[in-house]
Write an enzyme that holds these catalytic residues in place. Structure first.
Site, mmCIF file in Angstrom:
data_model
loop_
_atom_site.group_PDB
_atom_site.id
_atom_site.type_symbol
_atom_site.label_atom_id
_atom_site.label_comp_id
_atom_site.label_asym_id
_atom_site.label_seq_id
_atom_site.Cartn_x
_atom_site.Cartn_y
_atom_site.Cartn_z
ATOM 1 N N GLY A 156 0.854 -1.188 0.000
ATOM 2 C CA GLY A 156 0.000 0.000 0.000
ATOM 3 C C GLY A 156 0.884 1.229 0.000
ATOM 4 N N ARG A 157 0.425 2.277 0.691
ATOM 5 C CA ARG A 157 1.215 3.521 0.711
ATOM 6 C C ARG A 157 2.592 3.291 1.296
ATOM 7 N NH1 ARG A 157 -4.157 5.881 2.399
ATOM 8 N NH2 ARG A 157 -3.746 4.465 4.100
ATOM 9 N N ILE A 158 2.641 2.686 2.494
ATOM 10 C CA ILE A 158 3.925 2.564 3.192
ATOM 11 C C ILE A 158 4.808 1.513 2.523
ATOM 12 C CG2 ILE A 158 5.048 2.005 5.380
ATOM 13 C CD1 ILE A 158 2.432 3.081 6.762
ATOM 14 N N ARG A 179 -3.585 -7.052 -1.822
ATOM 15 C CA ARG A 179 -4.951 -7.451 -2.151
ATOM 16 C C ARG A 179 -5.219 -7.290 -3.638
ATOM 17 N NH1 ARG A 179 -8.502 -4.753 2.502
ATOM 18 N NH2 ARG A 179 -6.830 -3.251 2.237
ATOM 19 N N THR A 237 7.115 -3.292 10.640
ATOM 20 C CA THR A 237 6.767 -1.953 11.136
ATOM 21 C C THR A 237 5.256 -1.742 11.060
ATOM 22 O OG1 THR A 237 7.137 -1.080 8.910
ATOM 23 C CG2 THR A 237 8.945 -0.803 10.490
ATOM 24 N N ARG A 239 1.952 -4.132 12.330
ATOM 25 C CA ARG A 239 1.319 -4.413 13.616
ATOM 26 C C ARG A 239 1.832 -5.762 14.118
ATOM 27 N NH1 ARG A 239 0.338 0.175 14.023
ATOM 28 N NH2 ARG A 239 -1.673 1.241 14.245
ATOM 29 N N GLU A 268 1.921 -5.363 22.848
ATOM 30 C CA GLU A 268 2.593 -4.146 23.312
ATOM 31 C C GLU A 268 1.986 -3.656 24.612
ATOM 32 O OE1 GLU A 268 2.895 -1.158 20.230
ATOM 33 O OE2 GLU A 268 3.463 -2.676 18.784
ATOM 34 N N HIS A 286 7.988 0.899 18.915
ATOM 35 C CA HIS A 286 6.870 1.461 18.119
ATOM 36 C C HIS A 286 7.079 2.960 17.846
ATOM 37 C CE1 HIS A 286 2.384 0.726 16.994
ATOM 38 N NE2 HIS A 286 2.955 1.590 16.174
HETATM 39 C C1 GLV Z 1 1.232 3.773 14.046
HETATM 40 O O1 GLV Z 1 1.447 2.637 14.363
HETATM 41 C C2 GLV Z 1 0.087 4.200 13.304
HETATM 42 O O2 GLV Z 1 -0.761 3.372 12.958
HETATM 43 O O3 GLV Z 1 -0.007 5.412 13.059
HETATM 44 C C1 GLV Z 2 -0.993 1.616 5.602
HETATM 45 O O1 GLV Z 2 -1.936 2.106 6.143
HETATM 46 C C2 GLV Z 2 -0.495 2.110 4.352
HETATM 47 O O2 GLV Z 2 -0.848 3.236 4.048
HETATM 48 O O3 GLV Z 2 0.259 1.398 3.678
#
Ligand code: GLV
Ligand code: GLV
Length: 327
Positions: A156-158, A179, A237, A239, A268, A286
Site C-alpha cells: 500500500g502507501r507505506i 490485495r 513496522t 502491527r 505491546e 513502536h
Molecule cells: C502507528 O502505528 C500508526 O498506525 O499510526
Molecule cells: C498503511 O496504512 C499504508 O498506508 O500502507
C-alpha cells in the site's frame, strides 16, 4: 468548555487547532494510557473524542460515549484498535491520519533493515563494552543489501514507499503481495506481484506492511519462517499480531532466518522474553512515525478530522463510511 476529550497529550499543532475553535477542552493530563475504567468514564457524553492507537475503543467505550457523539478521531494511520463497525452502527465516525507518516515509517523500515543486516546495534554494544581490540576479518559479518531481493507483504502507501526507496537507492529487486495489483509500483520500479510462498522463498529481506485484520492475524508464523532463506532479514513496522512472535523468536534462535528488525509487538508494550535475549534482533519501541514533522502533521490531521465531524462535514479521512447508518 468544549465537550471534547483528548485521551493523551499530542503535539501542540493539533491541540492549538482545537483551542482556536473551541477554547478549553479536557485532556488526559498524564503522559500515559488511560485504564479501561478511566476511558469509559472520560468519554461519557462527549461530542467528540481524539484517541490514540493505544486506546482500545470497543463497543462498550463507544456506547459509553453515547448517541450524541460524532467522532472518535484516531491519532494513527492504523485503526485496528477501534471497532469501526460498531462505531458505524452507533452513528459514530472514525477517522485516521494516513499519508503524512508514509515516508517516516518507510524510512524507519529501512533503518531497521540496515541495522539488522549489518548488525549495527550488536556492534555498538560490543564497542561500548570496550571489546573492540582491532579490525578482524571475521568480525560482525552481515548480509549484503545492494542488488538483493526485497519482499513487501502489503504494498500500500507505506510498503510502496519503502519498495521505491530501496529499489532506487539500493538497486533492490522487489517482489510483493497485495490485495490487488499495484500497477504504479510495477511500472515505476518493476515490482512483481507474487503469491506469499514465492515471496518468502525468494526474498533476501521480507518486510510486513499490511493492516492488522482478522485475515492477517499470524499471517507470518512457523510455517512461513520455515520457507524463508536462512540468510533472510525480517522487518515488521506494521502491527505485532500479524506475526507469531514466539515462532519468530524460535526462527531467530534456531538460525531459520538471519536477523529481524521490529517496531511492533504482539502484546505491546510487552516483548516476547526470548526476543529480549537474542543478539540478532533489533527492537524499536513502536517509533516508526516518531519524527517531529510527522507527529505534528498527524496531530493537525486528527484535529481537522474531529473539527469536520463537529461542524457537520464528512472528515476526509473517515474510515467507517460503509458502516455508518444515517441518524
Ligand atoms: C502507528 O502505528 C500508526 O498506525 O499510526
Ligand atoms: C498503511 O496504512 C499504508 O498506508 O500502507
Amino acid at each position: 468548555m468544549a465537550n471534547i476529550y483528548v485521551t493523551r497529550k499530542i503535539p501542540e499543532g493539533g491541540l492549538n487547532m482545537l483551542r482556536e475553535k473551541y477554547g478549553e477542552f479536557e485532556m488526559n493530563p498524564d503522559d500515559r494510557v488511560l485504564s479501561k475504567e478511566e476511558l469509559l468514564e472520560k468519554v461519557k457524553g462527549r461530542d467528540a473524542v481524539l484517541c490514540l492507537l493505544t486506546d482500545p475503543i470497543d463497543r462498550e467505550v463507544l456506547e459509553a460515549a453515547g448517541p450524541q457523539c460524532k467522532i472518535f478521531s484516531n491519532y494513527a494511520v492504523g485503526y485496528n484498535n477501534v471497532d469501526v463497525q460498531s462505531a458505524g452502527e452507533l452513528g459514530i465516525m472514525v477517522s485516521n491520519t494516513p499519508g503524512v507518516l508514509t515516508d517516516a515509517t518507510a524510512d524507519h523500515a529501512a533503518a531497521l533493515l540496515f541495522a539488522a543486516a549489518r548488525r549495527i546495534v550488536e556492534s555498538d554494544i560490543y564497542a561500548r563494552a570496550g571489546k573492540f581490540k582491532g579490525w578482524g576479518p571475521l568480525h560482525f559479518l552481515g548480509q549484503d543489501i545492494t542488488g538483493k531481493t526485497l519482499g513487501i507483504v502489503g504494498a500500500g502507501r507505506i510498503g510502496g514507499a519503502f519498495a521505491r526507496k530501496m529499489a532506487r537507492g539500493f538497486d533492490m529487486k522487489i517482489l510483493y503481495t497485495n490485495r490487488g495489483r499495484n500497477e504504479e509500483l510495477e511500472q515505476e520500479i518493476g515490482a512483481e506481484l507474487v503469491e506469499l510462498p514465492k515471496l518468502l522463498a525468494e526474498s533476501d529481506f521480507v518486510s510486513v506492511h499490511c493492516p492488522m485484520m482478522d485475515e492477517t492475524h499470524h499471517l507470518i508464523g512457523e510455517k512461513e519462517f520455515g520457507m524463508m532463506k536462512p540468510s533472510c532479514v525480517f522487518i515488521n513496522t506494521a502491527r505485532g499480531p500479524i506475526v507469531d512472535e514466539a515462532a519468530l523468536a524460535s526462527a531467530l534462535k534456531n538460525g531459520k532466518i538471519f536477523a529481524a528488525g521490529l517496531d511492533v509487538y504482539e502484546e505491546e508494550p510487552k516483548i516476547h522474553p526470548d526476543l529480549l535475549g537474542l543478539d540478532n534482533v533489533v527492537l524499536a519501541p513502536h517509533t516508526a512515525s516518531a519524527t517531529f514533522w510527522t507527529r505534528t502533521r498527524m496531530a493537525e490531521m486528527a484535529a481537522q478530522n474531529l473539527i469536520d465531524a463537529l461542524e457537520g462535514r464528512m472528515p476526509e479521512y473517515c474510515v467507517n463510511k460503509e458502516f455508518l447508518k444515517s441518524r
